[in-house]
Design a protein around this motif. Structure first.
Motif, PDB file in Angstrom:
ATOM      1  N   UNK A  71      65.383 -92.292 -55.066  1.00  7.13           N
ATOM      2  CA  UNK A  71      64.987 -93.321 -56.026  1.00  7.13           C
ATOM      3  C   UNK A  71      64.704 -92.676 -57.373  1.00  7.13           C
ATOM      4  N   UNK A  72      65.302 -93.248 -58.425  1.00 12.34           N
ATOM      5  CA  UNK A  72      64.969 -92.798 -59.779  1.00 12.34           C
ATOM      6  C   UNK A  72      64.193 -93.917 -60.448  1.00 12.34           C
ATOM      7  N   UNK A  73      63.030 -93.583 -60.979  1.00 13.82           N
ATOM      8  CA  UNK A  73      62.170 -94.623 -61.554  1.00 13.82           C
ATOM      9  C   UNK A  73      61.614 -94.178 -62.907  1.00 13.82           C
ATOM     10  N   UNK A  74      61.235 -95.173 -63.707  1.00 13.48           N
ATOM     11  CA  UNK A  74      60.469 -94.922 -64.933  1.00 13.48           C
ATOM     12  C   UNK A  74      59.078 -95.476 -64.660  1.00 13.48           C
ATOM     13  N   UNK A  75      58.050 -94.660 -64.814  1.00 12.03           N
ATOM     14  CA  UNK A  75      56.706 -95.040 -64.384  1.00 12.03           C
ATOM     15  C   UNK A  75      55.722 -95.065 -65.545  1.00 12.03           C
ATOM     16  N   UNK A  76      54.768 -95.978 -65.431  1.00 12.40           N
ATOM     17  CA  UNK A  76      53.715 -96.077 -66.447  1.00 12.40           C
ATOM     18  C   UNK A  76      52.380 -96.323 -65.755  1.00 12.40           C
ATOM     19  N   UNK A  77      51.361 -95.559 -66.134  1.00 13.18           N
ATOM     20  CA  UNK A  77      50.037 -95.656 -65.507  1.00 13.18           C
ATOM     21  C   UNK A  77      49.255 -96.841 -66.064  1.00 13.18           C
ATOM     22  N   UNK A  78      48.503 -97.509 -65.187  1.00 11.49           N
ATOM     23  CA  UNK A  78      47.484 -98.454 -65.638  1.00 11.49           C
ATOM     24  C   UNK A  78      46.314 -98.392 -64.673  1.00 11.49           C
TER      25      UNK A  78
END
Length: 212
Positions: A151-158
Motif C-alpha cells: 500500500x502506498x499512502x499519503x498521511x497526515x497527523x491529527x
C-alpha cells in the motif's frame, strides 16, 4: 479498570460486556509493548520545518479484519476492536496473548455526495512479525485473516476524538492542502489510530490511498 473503560465505551454509545474485563486487564499489562507496523518513508512535505504530510509505502502483510455497520462510526470501530481484543488476548488457536501492533486501521468509504460516511467500516489489526507466516486462527467467525497487498499512502497527523464529523473535516482539510490531484483514490480513506480511546488528545492519521 473495568469501570473506567465502561465510561469510555459510553462516550462511543456502546455498552461494555462483562467478558471484556479479562482482555482489558491483559492489554493494560502489555500496554508498553507495541510493535509498529513496518513501512518505508518515501517523502515528507511541509513548511517552516514542520511536516504537513508524508508519503509512505507499507509492504504486503497479514491482518486480522472485522467489518461492522453500526449506526455511528464510533460504534462500529468500538464493536470491531472489542472482537479484535478478544482475539489478541486469548481467543485464538494458540491460546495466548499475541501482542499489540500500531496503528490499527479503519477503512472508510464516503457516500456518492461525499458528505457522510457509509455505514460499513473495516477495522484491521496487523499481526506481529512472529505470527506473519503462520497466523493464529480466530475463534470468532466475524474475524478474517487477510493478506493485504502493498500500500502506498499519503498521511497526515491529527489529534483528538475520531467521530464522523472530525474525520470528514480532516479529509476536507487534507484535500485543501493537496489541491487538485488524481494520484489518490477519492471516496475511500483510512483512519489510523495509534493510542487507546481513553486518551483525549490521541494521535491519529488520515491516509489517502495512492492509485496503483
Amino acid at each position: 479498570l473495568f469501570a473506567h473503560w465502561e465510561a469510555v465505551a459510553s462516550t462511543h454509545r456502546v455498552s461494555l460486556p462483562r467478558d471484556m474485563a479479562g482482555p482489558i486487564a491483559q492489554m493494560a499489562r502489555h500496554r508498553h509493548a507495541r510493535e509498529p507496523v513496518p513501512y518505508v518513508s518515501l517523502s515528507q512535505h511541509g513548511k517552516c520545518e514542520e511536516v504537513a504530510y508524508e508519503e509512505r509505502r507499507y509492504p504486503a502483510g497479514k491482518w486480522a479484519c472485522v467489518t461492522m455497520g453500526e449506526p455511528m462510526y464510533e460504534q462500529s470501530i468500538s464493536m470491531s476492536f472489542m472482537k479484535l481484543m478478544r482475539y489478541i488476548c486469548k481467543e485464538n488457536s494458540v491460546g495466548c496473548h499475541l501482542g499489540m501492533t500500531v496503528p490499527v486501521l479503519n477503512e472508510i468509504h464516503l457516500t456518492k455526495e461525499g458528505t457522510e460516511l457509509e455505514r460499513e467500516v473495516l477495522t484491521a489489526y496487523y499481526l506481529p512479525g512472529e505470527f506473519q507466516q503462520n497466523p493464529p486462527v480466530p475463534m470468532d467467525p466475524d474475524i478474517h485473516i487477510t493478506e493485504r497487498a502493498p500500500l502506498r499512502v499519503i498521511t497526515r497527523v491529527f489529534y483528538g476524538m475520531t467521530t464522523e464529523e472530525t474525520i470528514l473535516r480532516e479529509i476536507s482539510l487534507f484535500w485543501e492542502l493537496l489541491g487538485s490531484t488524481d494520484t489518490v483514490l477519492q471516496g475511500t480513506y483510512i483512519v489510523a489510530s495509534y493510542e487507546n480511546p481513553s486518551i483525549s488528545q490521541r494521535r491519529n492519521e488520515i491516509w489517502f490511498i495512492c492509485q496503483a
